[in-house]
Design an enzyme around this catalytic site. Structure first.
Site, PDB file in Angstrom:
ATOM      1  CG  ASP A  80      -2.092   0.970   1.102  1.00 40.13           C
ATOM      2  OD1 ASP A  80      -2.249   1.591   0.035  1.00 40.13           O
ATOM      3  OD2 ASP A  80      -2.836   1.106   2.093  1.00 40.13           O
ATOM      4  CE  LYS A  81      -0.129   7.740  -2.487  1.00 40.41           C
ATOM      5  NZ  LYS A  81      -1.497   8.316  -2.573  1.00 40.41           N
ATOM      6  CG  HIS A  82      -0.249   7.608   4.331  1.00 44.38           C
ATOM      7  ND1 HIS A  82      -1.592   7.650   4.622  1.00 44.38           N
ATOM      8  CD2 HIS A  82       0.301   8.736   4.858  1.00 44.38           C
ATOM      9  CE1 HIS A  82      -1.841   8.755   5.307  1.00 44.38           C
ATOM     10  NE2 HIS A  82      -0.729   9.428   5.465  1.00 44.38           N
ATOM     11  CB  SER A  83      -0.392  10.883  -0.134  1.00 48.04           C
ATOM     12  OG  SER A  83      -0.198  12.288  -0.262  1.00 48.04           O
ATOM     13  CB  THR A 120      -8.411   8.442  -1.373  1.00 47.14           C
ATOM     14  OG1 THR A 120      -7.083   8.932  -1.570  1.00 47.14           O
ATOM     15  CG2 THR A 120      -8.671   7.313  -2.353  1.00 47.14           C
ATOM     16  NE  ARG A 168      -1.869  14.088  16.901  1.00 43.72           N
ATOM     17  CZ  ARG A 168      -1.792  13.628  15.650  1.00 43.72           C
ATOM     18  NH1 ARG A 168      -2.397  12.507  15.308  1.00 43.72           N
ATOM     19  NH2 ARG A 168      -1.108  14.286  14.743  1.00 43.72           N
ATOM     20  CB  SER A 183      -1.722   9.358  13.604  1.00 42.72           C
ATOM     21  OG  SER A 183      -2.985   9.448  12.977  1.00 42.72           O
ATOM     22  CE  LYS A 187      -5.048   6.306   9.706  1.00 37.70           C
ATOM     23  NZ  LYS A 187      -4.506   7.209  10.724  1.00 37.70           N
ATOM     24  CE  LYS A 188      -1.816   3.700   4.681  1.00 36.13           C
ATOM     25  NZ  LYS A 188      -2.842   3.386   3.650  1.00 36.13           N
TER      26      LYS A 188
END
Length: 437
Positions: A80-83, A120, A168, A183, A187-188
């Site tokens: 997977d990818k996260h931005s 997304t 936060r 954070s 999740k990942k």
């Protein structure tokens, strides 16, 4: 240690052992640690920071506050990818099907937009029938049969993160790098991945506007993810102008479909998308070098396999069977569409990219708080980029609006976001790479 002792220790700059961090997060999840104590802990971390060992412990504790997905029944790698967020950043819509076309499974759990950045999930809500909240059975079925599924965070994945983030958000501690790191990665890690690539934005449209701060975050994320057992790399990419030439949910979906079919591909968007895909192909063992990986992902995009995967994913998650072929039939247009011109002709020398994002919000295409509803029709396309000349024939952008009042405000904001001057050399699109450790 009692919760107040853990808070005091961090307040005084002491290192917390993993057992104390696990106890605090576990207590917060179960309710024995109060919201006030969690807020005090967040503020202590904001001022005192955390070592990499503490960040790993916090990330793992937050991961283990809920379920952890297991994809061991699949016959290929899971990635997977996260931005970190930006404007016109629709990379996920192309990345997931490109990787699926190469036999890499992508169970992408994404979020919604807040502030000036797009989300997304909000983009997929523009597609009629597409469900971003399937049950676990359907989610697993689509990942297994199509190869990718893009959905929202479920309540049982890293629940400690959801509640701690809300605290936060109202206590001025969002910008803490250790807390951002935990954070994102909790999740990942809960998604059961084998490889992860991070797209850390820098520039006027990024949460971390300076390269120094962006690199600090990228290095923290890569070190903690690898320390927690997830093979991870990061690219630092430019957000001094929108990544795509479209900004706004339905318009970014249209841009993504045109990208996948080859009808139109923004050059900067193509370069970033393929570079991120190549990172995951390399880390997943599908290629022996980054050059080979780039060749594989380029072929998967250009020969149409990725477009087929995108269409199959949309249909499997409830969207139209013919979305790729008949996009115009399914994406609802805005009632007002017109060009926005600069006050005078010139070369685009600087873009306040955050300002462009806020112009989309002014149109109703974004949120100022999580409960806001959004209009998926509105936004901009044909956005001018840095170094482009605009005049009476070439507008700054084409506007898509729901009414005249929001259109006028968005036009004002968009013009204010563009500054004109001499032709410039744009900053590097990929400003750095952080290798897996």
């Amino acid at each position: 240690m009692l919760p107040q002792e853990i808070i005091a220790a961090k307040r005084d700059g002491l290192a917390l052992d993993p057992a104390s961090i696990e106890a605090f997060v576990g207590g917060y999840t179960k309710g024995s640690v109060s919201h006030a104590q969690a807020a005090a802990f967040a503020m202590a971390v904001y001022f005192q920071g955390m070592s990499m060992e503490e960040r790993v412990a916090l990330t793992l504790a937050m991961r283990d506050s809920g379920a952890v997905l297991d994809w061991s029944d699949l016959d290929g790698p899971v990635a997977d990818k996260h931005s970190t967020g930006g404007v016109g950043d629709n990379v996920s819509l192309m990345l997931a099907p490109i990787l699926a076309a190469l036999g890499i499974y992508v169970p992408m759990i994404s979020g919604r937009g807040l502030g000036h950045t797009g989300g997304t999930l909000d983009k997929f809500d523009a597609i009629p029938g597409y469900t971003t909240s399937p049950d676990n059975v359907l989610f697993r079925k689509v990942v297994r049969e199509v190869g990718c599924a893009i959905i929202g965070q479920t309540a049982d994945l890293a629940p400690a993160d959801k509640t701690l983030y809300a605290i936060r958000d109202v206590t001025g501690t969002v910008e803490s790098v250790p807390l951002i790191t935990a954070s994102i990665l909790s999740k990942k890690l809960a998604a059961g991945l084998g490889a992860l690539v991070l797209d850390v934005k820098t520039g006027s449209g990024a949460f971390m506007p300076t390269l120094e701060r962006s690199r600090e975050l990228a290095e923290s994320l890569v070190a903690v993810a690898n320390g927690a057992g997830l093979k991870t790399s990061a690219l630092i990419t430019d957000m001094n102008e929108p990544l795509a030439s479209a900004a706004g949910n339905g318009l970014e979906v249209r841009n993504a479909v045109d990208f996948l079919t080859g009808a139109h591909q923004d050059p900067r968007l193509r370069k970033v998308t393929l570079a991120l895909c190549a990172e995951l192909v390399l880390m997943s063992g599908k290629a022996g070098s980054i050059g080979e990986a780039l060749s594989l992902v380029t072929d998967a995009l250009d020969d149409g396999r990725a477009a087929e995967k995108f269409g199959a994913m949309v249909a499997a998650l409830g969207g139209p069977d013919d979305f790729i072929e008949n996009m115009d039939r399914h994406l609802v247009p805005a009632p007002i569409v017109r060009d926005v011109f600069a006050i005078s002709a010139g070369v685009v020398g600087e873009i306040d990219t955050r300002g462009v994002g806020m112009a989309v919000v002014a149109l109703g295409g974004g949120r100022t708080n999580p409960a806001d509803s959004i209009d998926h029709r509105v936004g901009f396309d044909r956005l001018a980029g840095l170094g482009e000349s605009v005049d009476g024939g070439r507008p700054i952008a084409r506007l898509h609006a729901a009414d005249e009042a929001s259109a006028a405000e968005a036009e004002r904001r968009l013009r204010a976001a563009y500054r004109f001057g001499n032709a410039i050399v744009p900053p590097p699109l990929i400003a750095g790479r952080i290798n897996p450790t």
